[in-house]
Design an enzyme around this catalytic site. Structure first.
Site, PDB file in Angstrom:
ATOM      1  N   THR A   1      56.978  17.322 -26.235  1.00 39.47           N
ATOM      2  CA  THR A   1      57.743  18.321 -26.988  1.00 39.47           C
ATOM      3  C   THR A   1      56.949  19.593 -27.276  1.00 39.47           C
ATOM      4  O   THR A   1      57.494  20.531 -27.854  1.00 39.47           O
ATOM      5  CB  THR A   1      58.170  17.742 -28.361  1.00 39.47           C
ATOM      6  OG1 THR A   1      56.985  17.370 -29.076  1.00 39.47           O
ATOM      7  CG2 THR A   1      59.079  16.540 -28.200  1.00 39.47           C
ATOM      8  N   LYS A   2      55.694  19.650 -26.894  1.00 38.00           N
ATOM      9  CA  LYS A   2      54.859  20.789 -27.268  1.00 38.00           C
ATOM     10  C   LYS A   2      55.150  21.996 -26.362  1.00 38.00           C
ATOM     11  O   LYS A   2      55.752  21.852 -25.299  1.00 38.00           O
ATOM     12  CB  LYS A   2      53.380  20.386 -27.232  1.00 38.00           C
ATOM     13  CG  LYS A   2      53.037  19.224 -28.180  1.00 38.00           C
ATOM     14  CD  LYS A   2      53.114  19.604 -29.658  1.00 38.00           C
ATOM     15  CE  LYS A   2      53.334  18.422 -30.568  1.00 38.00           C
ATOM     16  NZ  LYS A   2      52.150  17.654 -30.947  1.00 38.00           N
ATOM     17  N   PRO A   3      54.718  23.203 -26.779  1.00 38.66           N
ATOM     18  CA  PRO A   3      55.126  24.420 -26.057  1.00 38.66           C
ATOM     19  C   PRO A   3      54.683  24.452 -24.595  1.00 38.66           C
ATOM     20  O   PRO A   3      55.351  25.069 -23.768  1.00 38.66           O
ATOM     21  CB  PRO A   3      54.461  25.552 -26.828  1.00 38.66           C
ATOM     22  CG  PRO A   3      53.932  24.996 -28.072  1.00 38.66           C
ATOM     23  CD  PRO A   3      53.925  23.504 -27.982  1.00 38.66           C
TER      24      PRO A   3
END
Ligand SMILES: *Cc1c(COP(=O)(O)O)cnc(C)c1O
Length: 392
Positions: free
Chosen positions: A192-194
């Site tokens: 889910t991280k950028p």
């Protein structure tokens, strides 16, 4: 609360990775190359990552940010009995790595505007046993790492940045990861991280000793360089072990995804900026507190868009979450502060009254969908559903 005006044909999930044909082709190329563990793709990813954050750092690819934070604190010499200051407003990984080393996390409250570390709270938590401060760039907004560094200068206290949300983030005109005011910065490539690699992490540091120790400890404490130094006739099978290390290496297929994502990092952030600007513009009149923007000239990674519902709003946090879910919009809460979680509360003997800012924020905070793969239609849906729920 009025019933939903219309059920959405396709729900808007809270998060969705931004994977294109380029990432897929890169993985396929790596697999066809026949090298599936740590190899050339990781070496290239490390080089490109160092260049990305300004070129003056060493970078060490690891299996997760949790692993990278553990290695960073280990390389800083944190051990049993030491105290490490950690904001209560973070994910449990930030504090658990302190425990891995037998040290004690000292939780502190955060700034009401940014929910990043509060310098006065850090100052109040300093003790003769303080050995490090972990700075978290919450949601992708730069925390005041330089301020923390100034505060602890000359006391033998290390500064490590939890940059899990901060790719790319600027603070005072510099990308987080340049590590000018810290001993190391650690990024996450979790789903889910950028910037994602499925799983993975990256440690950056200007200190060659930290980089070398992290490289050795990420793979069983094997020190091939030290071994090679004394032998010129080393066979491929020979190695030495200098410490009981860990198994924290990143495999090449993950690095292949990460390399493509890194090349797209600014474009993906630009898209998130446009979505954030949309929410900031459209919701200015609603009874909620919008997240603080970056300082003028700095970049906000906009990993999260946490809103805090006002006391005067017709709906509370849980009602808001339920109403959005009923209308097909996913949400999450960042964070349940650490002092509220059973293990930390009981093992550190904490009371909610010690963290008034985090308590107030937790009672009102909700993260709404914000990611680069969102379509305009999805952004409009989130916008109209939030408006409908807040004004009904
Ligand atoms: C996600 C996250 C981590 C852990 O990242 P992993 O790569 O999953 O280990 C650490 N700190 C914060 C603030 C995070 O959000």
């Amino acid at each position: 609360m009025t019933p939903p005006t219309r059920m959405l044909a396709t729900p808007v999930p809270f998060a969705r990775p931004d994977i294109t044909e380029r990432e897929i082709e890169a993985v396929v190329r790596t697999l066809r190359g026949g090298w599936v563990t740590t190899g050339p793709a990781v070496a290239e990813f490390e080089e490109e990552f160092a260049a990305f954050v300004g070129g003056e750092v060493y970078s060490v690819a690891v299996s997760s940010a949790t692993a990278g934070l553990h290695l960073a604190l280990e390389a800083c010499g944190i051990g049993p009995g030491d105290e490490v200051i950690v904001p209560t407003w973070t994910f449990t990984a930030t504090a658990e790595v302190v425990r891995y080393l037998g040290a004690v996390p000292v939780l502190v409250d955060v700034d009401p505007l940014t929910l990043n570390l509060d310098l006065a709270a850090v100052e109040g938590a300093l003790s003769p046993r303080t050995r490090a401060v972990v700075v978290v760039h919450f949601g992708g907004l730069a925390a005041d790492t330089a301020g923390v560094a100034d505060l602890v200068r000359g006391r033998g206290i290390r500064v490590v940045e939890d940059a899990a949300h901060a790719l790319p983030t600027h603070g005072h005109g510099e990308l987080v990861g340049a590590a000018r005011h810290s001993d190391a910065a650690v990024f996450s490539f979790y789903a889910t991280k950028p910037v994602t690699a499925g799983e993975g992490g990256m440690l950056t540091t200007r200190d060659p000793a930290i980089a070398e120790r992290a490289r050795v400890m990420r793979l069983h404490g094997i020190d091939r360089d030290a071994f090679d130094r004394y032998r010129t006739d080393v066979a491929g099978w020979e190695y030495d072990v200098v410490a009981p290390g860990f198994k924290y290496n990143l495999p090449d297929p993950a690095a292949a995804i990460g390399r493509v994502q890194l090349a797209r990092a600014h474009a993906m952030r630009d898209r998130r900026q446009r979505v954030a600007d949309w929410y900031l513009r459209e919701w200015a009149d609603l009874p909620l507190e919008l997240p603080a923007p970056a300082e003028v000239g700095d970049l906000h990674a906009w990993h999260l868009f946490p809103v805090r519902l006002n006391e005067t709003a017709a709906v509370d946090r849980d009602g808001f979450i339920d109403a959005l879910a009923a209308r097909g919009v996913g949400t999450s809460v960042h964070f349940i502060p650490l002092h509220r979680l059973t293990y930390w509360r009981t093992s550190l003997g904490l009371a909610v009254a010690q963290f008034p800012v985090a308590e107030d924020a937790f009672s009102r905070v909700v993260s709404v969908p914000l990611y680069s793969a969102m379509s305009d239609v999805e952004v409009e849906r989130v916008d109209s559903v939030v408006r409908e729920v807040m004004t009904s």
